[in-house]
Design a protein around this motif. Structure first.
Motif, PDB file in Angstrom:
ATOM      1  N   TYR A  30       0.853  -1.186   0.000  1.00 16.87           N
ATOM      2  CA  TYR A  30       0.000   0.000   0.000  1.00 16.87           C
ATOM      3  C   TYR A  30       0.892   1.240   0.000  1.00 16.87           C
ATOM      4  O   TYR A  30       2.114   1.155   0.220  1.00 16.87           O
TER       5      TYR A  30
ATOM      6  N   TYR B 146      -2.970   7.770   6.415  1.00 14.21           N
ATOM      7  CA  TYR B 146      -3.893   7.005   5.583  1.00 14.21           C
ATOM      8  C   TYR B 146      -3.097   5.930   4.840  1.00 14.21           C
ATOM      9  O   TYR B 146      -1.991   6.180   4.350  1.00 14.21           O
TER      10      TYR B 146
ATOM     11  N   VAL C 213      -3.358   3.612   1.515  1.00 17.03           N
ATOM     12  CA  VAL C 213      -4.087   3.537   0.249  1.00 17.03           C
ATOM     13  C   VAL C 213      -3.689   2.248  -0.456  1.00 17.03           C
ATOM     14  O   VAL C 213      -2.517   2.055  -0.804  1.00 17.03           O
ATOM     15  N   SER C 214      -4.647   1.356  -0.668  1.00 13.92           N
ATOM     16  CA  SER C 214      -4.366   0.058  -1.293  1.00 13.92           C
ATOM     17  C   SER C 214      -4.043   0.244  -2.771  1.00 13.92           C
ATOM     18  O   SER C 214      -4.385   1.244  -3.392  1.00 13.92           O
TER      19      SER C 214
ATOM     20  N   PHE D 163      -5.965  10.394  -4.316  1.00 12.17           N
ATOM     21  CA  PHE D 163      -6.604  10.205  -3.020  1.00 12.17           C
ATOM     22  C   PHE D 163      -7.115  11.562  -2.558  1.00 12.17           C
ATOM     23  O   PHE D 163      -6.405  12.568  -2.655  1.00 12.17           O
TER      24      PHE D 163
END
Length: 333
Positions: free
Chosen positions: A213, A260, A262-263, A273
């Protein structure tokens, strides 16, 4: 390459036919005595040293002095994974590669054998394949697999009619490392209390492992407001204090208040994003880094600030107050 029993004589060459997505066909003749530079021969295996972009399928036939064999077709895999497709699992280190797979029952009856292949994703000479009996679900390779290097492993099925199709593919590393930083990172599309971040993913040649990620951190740059004196009407004995918008920052007044994860998905292009609930007028520093099992890579940072109508209201109020104080001071003078 055909074995001696299968060849039934001296193999003079191979006919390779490429079928393209635009319905064009290209045929190439590969001589066993003087092969083309785009075909490499190594230990009874032939390898095409060209990308198969825009090719829907390939067929190969061998010929000797008496004739030509029936062509063996190989359809190219299409993008997207279908339901109930086999999944392959890799167990890999610098000396060994073990490939295992599960197979839905609907495939089993039509399969004669499997072919398992691995190749180095970046340009290189690491390449091998083996045939596996239909009753097996594991294949084993021994070799010198490079550290931090991506290998593509593919599972093919050979049908009872000698038709070849790719069932599944996976990417693996013998040893994973910390990835490089993203090539570019920035902000765009400011709206209300939100801002959109965009970045270019780490290139496969610099990933050094499977990217799990991307991690994004949002730093709030906090400061304190200070009142500044303003002299009015030339009277050094008369002064007023008005609120100042200037912010005074120290290194201890910056902190990461949100992170955060994020995949990612395979073959994903530029990524975005959206950050929500950021405060207008507040300055932020945001950073991003890629993460593998070996840990996070180096950060890339950028800053942004969303302006809003409150700044204009503040300016108008300040001007009105100053005008009033000027008039009041002049009357006293």
């Amino acid at each position: 390459n055909l074995s001696v029993s299968q060849a039934r004589g001296c193999i003079l060459g191979y006919e390779v036919t490429f079928f393209y997505n635009n319905d064009t066909v290209q045929q190439m003749n590969v001589s066993t005595d003087d092969p083309s530079s785009i075909f490499l021969y190594d230990k009874m295996k032939w390898r095409l040293n060209l990308p198969l972009k825009d090719i829907s399928s390939v067929s190969v036939s061998a010929y000797n002095a008496l004739g030509t064999t029936k062509a063996s077709p190989l359809p190219m895999p299409t993008a997207g994974k279908q339901a109930n497709e086999p999944t392959i699992y890799l167990d890999m280190n610098e000396q060994n590669l073990t490939v295992s797979w599960n197979l839905p029952s609907k495939f089993f009856d039509s399969i004669k054998q499997y072919v398992v292949q691995y190749k180095e994703c970046e340009p290189g000479n690491s390449f091998d394949w083996i045939k596996v009996d239909k009753n097996q679900t594991t294949a084993f390779f021994r070799g010198a697999f490079k550290r931090y290097t991506s290998y593509q492993v593919s599972l093919f099925a050979v049908s009872n009619f000698n038709e070849v199709s790719q069932l599944a593919a996976a990417r693996g590393y013998s040893v994973q490392g910390v990835p490089s930083r993203v090539p570019s990172f920035g902000t765009s599309h400011f709206s209300g209390t939100g801002v959109t971040l965009f970045w270019e993913p780490v290139p496969s040649s610099n990933q050094k492992g499977v990217i799990l990620y991307y991690q994004i951190g949002l730093n709030t740059q906090k400061g304190r407001e200070k009142n500044l004196p303003i002299w009015i009407c030339g009277d050094s004995n008369f002064k007023v204090l008005i609120p100042s918008r200037k912010m005074y920052l120290t290194k201890h007044q910056q902190k990461t208040n949100k992170i955060y994860n994020v995949s990612v998905t395979p073959d994903q292009g530029n990524m975005t994003f959206k950050l929500q609930d950021v405060s207008p007028g507040q300055e932020y520093k945001v950073w991003i880094r890629a993460v593998t099992v070996a840990g996070p890579g180096a950060e890339v940072t950028t800053t942004f600030k969303i302006n809003h109508d409150e700044d204009y209201v503040y300016l108008i109020v300040t001007v009105v107050v100053l005008v009033f104080l000027c008039l009041f001071g002049c009357m006293l003078w």
